[in-house]
Design a protein around this motif. Structure first.
Motif, short mmCIF file in Angstrom:
data_model
loop_
_atom_site.label_atom_id
_atom_site.label_comp_id
_atom_site.label_asym_id
_atom_site.label_seq_id
_atom_site.Cartn_x
_atom_site.Cartn_y
_atom_site.Cartn_z
N THR A 223 13.16 -2.08 3.71
CA THR A 223 11.77 -1.92 3.29
C THR A 223 11.62 -2.17 1.80
OG1 THR A 223 11.42 -0.27 5.03
CG2 THR A 223 9.79 -0.36 3.25
N VAL A 224 10.67 -3.03 1.45
CA VAL A 224 10.37 -3.37 0.06
C VAL A 224 8.96 -2.89 -0.27
CG1 VAL A 224 10.02 -5.26 -1.59
CG2 VAL A 224 11.89 -5.39 0.08
N THR A 225 8.80 -2.29 -1.44
CA THR A 225 7.49 -1.85 -1.91
C THR A 225 7.05 -2.72 -3.09
OG1 THR A 225 7.68 0.44 -1.19
CG2 THR A 225 6.22 0.02 -3.04
N VAL A 226 5.85 -3.27 -2.99
CA VAL A 226 5.26 -4.07 -4.07
C VAL A 226 4.19 -3.23 -4.75
CG1 VAL A 226 4.03 -6.20 -4.67
CG2 VAL A 226 5.72 -6.20 -2.79
N PHE B 44 0.86 -1.18 0.00
CA PHE B 44 0.00 0.00 0.00
C PHE B 44 0.90 1.23 0.00
CE2 PHE B 44 -2.56 3.20 2.37
CZ PHE B 44 -3.62 3.29 1.48
N PRO B 45 0.67 2.21 -0.89
CA PRO B 45 1.60 3.35 -1.00
C PRO B 45 1.71 4.18 0.26
CG PRO B 45 -0.37 3.70 -2.35
CD PRO B 45 -0.40 2.27 -1.91
N GLY B 46 0.61 4.33 1.01
CA GLY B 46 0.68 5.10 2.25
C GLY B 46 1.62 4.47 3.26
N ALA B 47 1.67 3.15 3.31
CA ALA B 47 2.58 2.46 4.21
C ALA B 47 4.03 2.68 3.79
CB ALA B 47 2.26 0.96 4.24
N ALA B 48 4.27 2.66 2.47
CA ALA B 48 5.62 2.93 1.97
C ALA B 48 6.05 4.34 2.34
CB ALA B 48 5.65 2.74 0.45
N ALA B 49 5.13 5.30 2.26
CA ALA B 49 5.44 6.67 2.63
C ALA B 49 5.79 6.78 4.11
CB ALA B 49 4.25 7.58 2.30
N ALA B 50 5.04 6.07 4.95
CA ALA B 50 5.29 6.11 6.39
C ALA B 50 6.66 5.52 6.74
CB ALA B 50 4.19 5.38 7.13
N MET B 51 6.98 4.37 6.14
CA MET B 51 8.27 3.75 6.42
C MET B 51 9.42 4.64 5.94
SD MET B 51 7.99 1.04 8.17
CE MET B 51 9.72 0.56 8.00
N GLY C 246 13.17 6.25 1.17
CA GLY C 246 13.52 5.25 2.16
C GLY C 246 13.25 3.83 1.72
N THR C 247 12.81 3.64 0.48
CA THR C 247 12.51 2.29 -0.03
C THR C 247 13.78 1.65 -0.57
OG1 THR C 247 10.25 2.94 -0.61
CG2 THR C 247 11.15 0.99 -1.69
#
Length: 393
Positions: free
Chosen positions: A134-137, A114-121, A151-152
């Protein structure tokens, strides 16, 4: 630190696609790495425990009622612009809640579907509050700036053209892996169509059209005129999946479930055997959500994409039409005409099916798991040139 590691998957319940991808990864890790702990957390529910339900309702109403406004903002923020940077600087979560989550779960790696979670991390990492890899799918066949954060550590994407788009954000190539969008195991298997039609009480030899509107049942009422039209003379069996929209399910049962049409109609709500319904069908009419169309591609099912919402659905539709695996229709009249052509001319259906078979990579969620776990063991420090701080927001 745990020697076996712990994977924390952060998803968000805006549409079912993010949750489906998270579930696919969860099941695959448990199968291939039973020694590893893995947990899925709804980022929206965790960071906004009292408001996420209302926010989800408002989002769905916005998309349904004002799709043009949604599309306008989507396109205005798709690339790095002043507006996209402004939106990224709006911290829409509680830092304390996120830190509590990381402390409570103590993951050795975080995966965001979820993009919001990637932004938070990314916020936490860029401000020195965590160093967890941290990995973004990315769960659609397109790029968007809100998926992209300094930060990804790694991005997993569904197709090569998405990787090429991400390279334009100056992301190092080694941080982008084309894995395909992760699917649950049932969508990667083969099935006996006749046996499945027998199982659900459907005719073996009648053309079968599966109609889906995503988990919230956004398709339905337009089919009333299609099914009751005299133009569609060949008997067809339609399988409607209304998701969690009980009102739509009741409406379709009342309007289409009787003897007022010469077609065979089956109506169902939310089901956990969509893979079987796809496998027994000749065509699917659906909204082009990233996970739904990936599931259809995996089962070589031709697609008719109905009224894509401006934004990621429109981008998904353009990709699928471009590879020849789908046709796009913008209204009920177009849908009726396309159905007539496809049902009357099997060569059209066969061409769509062959294009689907030839154009997609055979999905293998193990490839996704390998890419995720490799990030933990070969952690790449964030390059200075990509860093920026969310401080002073």
């Amino acid at each position: 630190m745990r020697s076996k590691g712990k994977l924390l998957i952060l998803t968000g319940s805006l549409g079912d696609g993010h949750n489906k991808a998270a579930q696919a990864i969860l099941e695959a890790v448990r199968m291939y790495r039973p020694d590893m702990e893995v947990k899925v957390v709804d980022y929206l529910a965790w960071t906004h425990p009292y408001l996420h339900g209302f926010g989800k309702y408002c989002y769905m109403q916005w998309v349904k009622s004002l799709p043009s406004v949604y599309g306008y903002l989507y396109h205005k923020t798709r690339h790095d612009t002043a507006l996209s940077h402004l939106f990224k600087r709006i911290k829409s979560f509680s830092t304390d809640r996120m830190l509590d989550l990381l402390e409570e779960e103590a993951p050795t790696e975080v995966v965001c579907t979820f993009p919001g979670a990637a932004a938070a991390m990314s916020y936490l990492k860029c401000n020195g509050l965590t160093i967890v890899p941290t990995v973004t799918v990315i769960t659609d066949y397109t790029d968007h700036s809100y998926w992209i954060h300094p930060g990804t550590d790694k991005y997993l994407v569904g197709a090569e053209h998405v990787k090429q788009a991400l390279l334009k954000y100056a992301i190092p190539e080694q941080r982008i892996v084309v894995t395909g969008i992760p699917l649950r195991m049932p969508f990667t298997q083969t099935y006996n169509r006749e046996e499945l039609r027998d199982k659900f009480g459907l005719h073996r030899d009648m053309p079968t059209v599966l109609v889906m509107g995503g988990g919230h049942g956004l398709i339905g009422k337009s089919f009333k005129s299609v099914l009751q039209s005299d133009d569609l003379k060949t008997p067809v069996q339609f399988v409607f999946v209304c998701g969690r929209n009980e009102k739509l399910k009741q409406h379709l049962e009342e309007e289409l479930g009787g003897s007022n049409t010469h077609h065979h109609v089956m109506v169902t709500g939310f089901v956990d055997h969509v893979h079987e319904l796809m496998a027994l069908s000749d065509l699917i009419v659906t909204k082009p959500g990233g996970l739904t169309v990936s599931e259809a591609l995996a089962l070589d099912l031709p697609m008719m994409l109905y009224k894509p919402i401006p934004g990621q659905e429109q981008a998904n539709a353009a990709y699928l039409v471009g590879i020849g695996a789908a046709v796009e229709v913008k209204n009920a009249a177009e849908m009726k005409n396309q159905l007539l052509e496809v049902i009357a001319n099997q060569a059209v259906l066969l061409k769509l099916k062959k294009n689907a078979q030839m154009s997609h990579r055979q999905p293998d969620v193990l490839r996704t798991v390998d890419a995720i776990l490799e990030t933990e063991h070969h952690y790449l420090p964030i390059q200075d040139g990509l860093q920026f701080s969310y401080a002073n927001v």
